[in-house]
Design an enzyme around this catalytic site. Structure first.
Site, PDB file in Angstrom:
ATOM      1  N   LYS A  31      30.790  38.320  39.154  1.00 52.04           N
ATOM      2  CA  LYS A  31      30.632  39.234  40.289  1.00 52.04           C
ATOM      3  C   LYS A  31      30.545  40.690  39.857  1.00 52.04           C
ATOM      4  CE  LYS A  31      35.501  39.929  41.530  1.00 52.04           C
ATOM      5  NZ  LYS A  31      35.537  41.371  41.320  1.00 52.04           N
ATOM      6  N   THR A  32      31.281  41.078  38.805  1.00 49.88           N
ATOM      7  CA  THR A  32      31.219  42.474  38.353  1.00 49.88           C
ATOM      8  C   THR A  32      29.816  42.827  37.900  1.00 49.88           C
ATOM      9  OG1 THR A  32      33.539  42.335  37.640  1.00 49.88           O
ATOM     10  CG2 THR A  32      32.231  44.172  36.791  1.00 49.88           C
ATOM     11  N   ASP A 218      34.656  45.600  46.858  1.00 49.91           N
ATOM     12  CA  ASP A 218      34.979  44.497  45.950  1.00 49.91           C
ATOM     13  C   ASP A 218      36.333  43.901  46.324  1.00 49.91           C
ATOM     14  OD1 ASP A 218      34.733  42.763  43.863  1.00 49.91           O
ATOM     15  OD2 ASP A 218      35.252  44.208  42.297  1.00 49.91           O
ATOM     16  N   GLU A 219      36.570  42.645  45.968  1.00 47.13           N
ATOM     17  CA  GLU A 219      37.826  41.932  46.247  1.00 47.13           C
ATOM     18  C   GLU A 219      38.169  42.016  47.741  1.00 47.13           C
ATOM     19  OE1 GLU A 219      39.036  40.109  44.083  1.00 47.13           O
ATOM     20  OE2 GLU A 219      38.728  40.940  42.075  1.00 47.13           O
ATOM     21  N   GLN A 249      40.814  32.959  46.550  1.00 51.70           N
ATOM     22  CA  GLN A 249      41.684  33.757  45.681  1.00 51.70           C
ATOM     23  C   GLN A 249      42.470  34.807  46.459  1.00 51.70           C
ATOM     24  OE1 GLN A 249      40.187  34.597  41.524  1.00 51.70           O
ATOM     25  NE2 GLN A 249      38.219  34.166  42.476  1.00 51.70           N
ATOM     26  N   ARG A 610      42.285  30.578  35.482  1.00 53.36           N
ATOM     27  CA  ARG A 610      42.449  31.574  34.403  1.00 53.36           C
ATOM     28  C   ARG A 610      42.128  30.947  33.051  1.00 53.36           C
ATOM     29  NH1 ARG A 610      41.099  35.003  37.057  1.00 53.36           N
ATOM     30  NH2 ARG A 610      40.838  33.336  38.569  1.00 53.36           N
TER      31      ARG A 610
END
Length: 678
Positions: A31-32, A218-219, A249, A610
């Site tokens: 996504k970044t 974002d987020e 998330q 993770r």
């Protein structure tokens, strides 16, 4: 700028620039890369004026990384004019320009947790109720109200018998009045006051709406009510509002995050386009299959499933242990094996825990095994008392209305101004309706203040005024701060502490680091001011400041110990999830209070994703509680991981041969030596 590296969904996300857009970006889906290419595409290929683009995220680290990557794609000149910041930095900039509409001065202070708690404690003492409540509990209620955009007049306890809520209802109005009288705001005010500014002054809102033609957040799954409302207002004119996030998330409900903001995006923004980014570039197929099957059990979620073009990889290891010590040994044995036989680095291993209570036994055993480790979290640089004391002087230099910090520094270091004198000064300030600083400046004229205290107060005023002039003179901020700390005898005061020499020297070094931070700020900022420096440190991320930053710790070759909440956004080759039991994951509070376990399941999902190459989950038969062994129940989440992607592994001290446990060589030797001794 080339877009060849993007997959079809990523490319669509970059090119779809008009109207509301929801990017459902699963864990490890790049996504970044998409966000930075999208911003660069707007100012580069579409030639949008950079000042009309706004990108908002949650941490300074994320904002800095985004700015650097956009600069690499679109050029530094254009990027410098794009507003890429955190929510709080954006709101601080708006308030510095327009807060006078609300009756504040532009040189307002931003109170951190210690300033807030000190103020709340004083207000609670004024109420004189036999409450036995802690200021931080009241502050939590007030913070929650502000994040929900509830002003004092609309706030009340949510349930009968809520003693904390009842006290907060009494304190909240006085707290806000005090903040305003000190020309101060707290962290939560930054957003709430901007929303209020837009409500009461539509022309101010219209100006910012007109400016920001393209907005990205974002987020987005982590936004609360205040953040959602702020963004909704800003995007109101152009409606070119792109949000990036993953409802699976959303793990910060305890601090106000509302997953409904992302789940209801299409309802809140008519005509929204949705793009799912499901290809994962981080983890093996077995890890992703485990994560997908676990999260499928949540009913309120967007339908999506992570996949990878990579290999299946190792199965998820499941280790049944006898107790907490056995669990720790199982982890340590696997780390040692990976380091010695696979030549893996220590930092390739992360131990992620649901509760802080799980940390102690791991720290103890890692030390005993001489394995280097870092603990992410704990007290941060600008939270330390000696640093807060030094910063309090600087805050008061900028804002003489800041009475919380004035009272903090009045007799620190000790200069003979006792509590009786301070109380008399405060009472005089209240009765005369003068600021405390004005009262202190005429202290010798006040009945009840003896000559010795008056002398001390005059020297204090002289010292403050002299250094205030030096700070106002421009430049030499670090040199002036160094002279100030020397003049007040801060180092001598620290040396009077009856603590160990090592701890005292560390505290002195921390004060020196404040001067170093000022020097660095002067070097990097084109127009450095003391107020600019204080604003920067007030808006620092919790894990960012000082020598103990998360980034520096993660750079060391050491095993990583951290909470599941802190691990979001990170990845490791081998992840251990100990305490895979009812009471830990899901947490006992969630289960005992009958709360929906969806967020606990999302937390489990975050922990699983993770891992890049190997995931090991561990659970114990018994754990000690108040010195007695208590049986443990397996986490319901383990049953949700398909059997074909997991396998039972032997506990510490054993290895499997044809599915049966055998003693390791070390245990065999220990047993033989024990037999011989007998």
């Amino acid at each position: 700028m080339s877009l060849d590296s993007l997959n079809p969904q990523q490319l669509e996300a970059v090119l779809h620039t008009e109207g509301p857009l929801l990017l459902l970006a699963g864990a490890g889906s790049g996504k970044t890369n998409v966000v930075t290419h999208r911003v660069a595409h707007l100012v580069g290929s579409k030639c949008i004026d950079p000042e009309r683009v706004l990108a908002v995220t949650f941490t300074n680290k994320a904002a800095k990384e985004m700015r650097e990557r956009v600069a690499g794609l679109a050029g530094k000149t254009k990027t410098e004019r794009i507003q890429i910041s955190t929510f709080h930095s954006l709101c601080c900039r708006i308030l510095r320009a327009d807060i006078e509409h609300l009756g504040y001065k532009r040189n307002f202070s931003i109170y951190g947790a210690s300033d807030q708690q000190r103020l709340i404690r004083d207000l609670m003492n004024n109420i004189k109720a036999d409450h036995g409540l802690k200021p931080d509990a009241i502050l939590w209620k007030i913070s929650d109200a502000k994040n929900s955009l509830l002003p004092p007049e609309k706030f009340g306890p949510f349930m009968r018998g809520d003693v904390i809520g009842e006290m907060a209802q009494k304190v909240y109005p006085e707290y806000q009045k005090s903040l305003k009288s000190y020309n101060a705001v707290d962290f939560d005010d930054l957003i709430m006051l901007v929303v209020r500014l837009f409500d009461e002054f539509p022309e101010v809102q219209a100006r910012y709406q007109d400016r920001f033609q393209y907005i990205m957040v974002d987020e987005y799954q982590d936004t609360n009510t205040a953040q959602f409302t702020l963004m909704q207002r800003l995007a109101g004119k152009w409606n070119n509002f792109c949000v990036v996030g993953d409802d699976d998330q959303s793990i910060y409900g305890w601090r106000g995050a509302d997953p409904g903001n992302i789940l209801d995006f299409e309802k809140n923004f008519a005509g929204a386009h949705v793009i799912k980014m499901e290809q994962n570039y981080r983890s093996t197929a077995n890890i992703l299959n485990a994560a997908n099957k676990v999260i499928e059990h949540n009913q309120k979620r967007k339908d999506k499933a992570l996949w990878t073009a990579g290999a299946d990889g190792e199965k998820i290891g499941v280790v049944k242990c006898l107790d907490a010590e056995d669990e720790t040994r199982a982890v340590i044995e696997r780390i040692n094996h990976n380091v010695r036989t696979k030549k893996m680095a220590y930092k390739a291993h992360a131990i992620l825990m649901r509760t802080n209570a799980q940390t102690m036994v791991f720290e103890q055993e890692l030390r005993f095994a001489e394995i280097p480790y870092v603990l992410i979290g704990g007290q941060q640089f600008f939270d330390r008392k000696e640093v807060k004391d030094a910063i309090a002087y600087l805050r008061f230099m900028v804002n003489p209305s800041d009475e919380v910090n004035l009272l903090r520094i009045l007799n620190y270091p000790r200069r003979g101004i006792g509590r009786t004198t301070a109380d008399l000064l405060i009472r005089t300030s209240v009765s005369s309706k003068e600021s405390l600083w004005k009262v202190i400046r005429r202290a010798r004229m006040i009945d009840g203040i003896n000559a010795k205290a008056a002398d001390a107060l005059e020297k204090f005023v002289s010292l403050i005024e002299e250094h205030k002039r030096w700070f106002r003179g421009g430049g030499r901020l670090a040199a002036t701060a160094k002279d100030l700390f020397s003049a007040i005898g801060l180092e001598d005061e620290l040396r009077r502490d009856p603590d160990s020499r090592e701890k005292i020297e560390r505290r002195i070094e921390n004060v020196q680091e404040v001067v170093n931070a000022l020097a660095t700020y002067e070097e990097r900022d084109g127009k450095p001011t003391l107020s600019g420096f204080l604003e920067k440190i007030a808006l620092l991320d919790r894990d960012e400041p000082g020598s103990d930053s998360k980034e520096k710790k993660l750079a060391k070759d050491a095993v990583v110990l951290m909470s599941l909440h802190s691990s979001k956004g990170l990845e490791f080759p081998h992840v251990f999830l100990p305490g895979f039991e009812e009471g830990f994951l899901p947490h006992k509070k969630t289960v005992s209070e009958g709360v929906d376990v969806d967020e606990e399941r999302r937390l489990c999902y975050v922990g699983i994703t993770r891992a890049r190459e190997k995931l090991t989950v561990l659970h114990a038969d018994t754990r000690k509680k108040y010195g007695k062994d208590e049986p443990r129940e397996l986490s319901r989440f383990l049953a949700e991981i398909p059997e074909d992607v997991r396998q039972e592994e032997a506990r510490a001290g054993f290895h499997l041969v044809d599915g049966e446990e055998e003693l390791s060589m070390s245990d065999m030797l220990a047993k033989l030596m024990g037999d011989t001794a007998e």
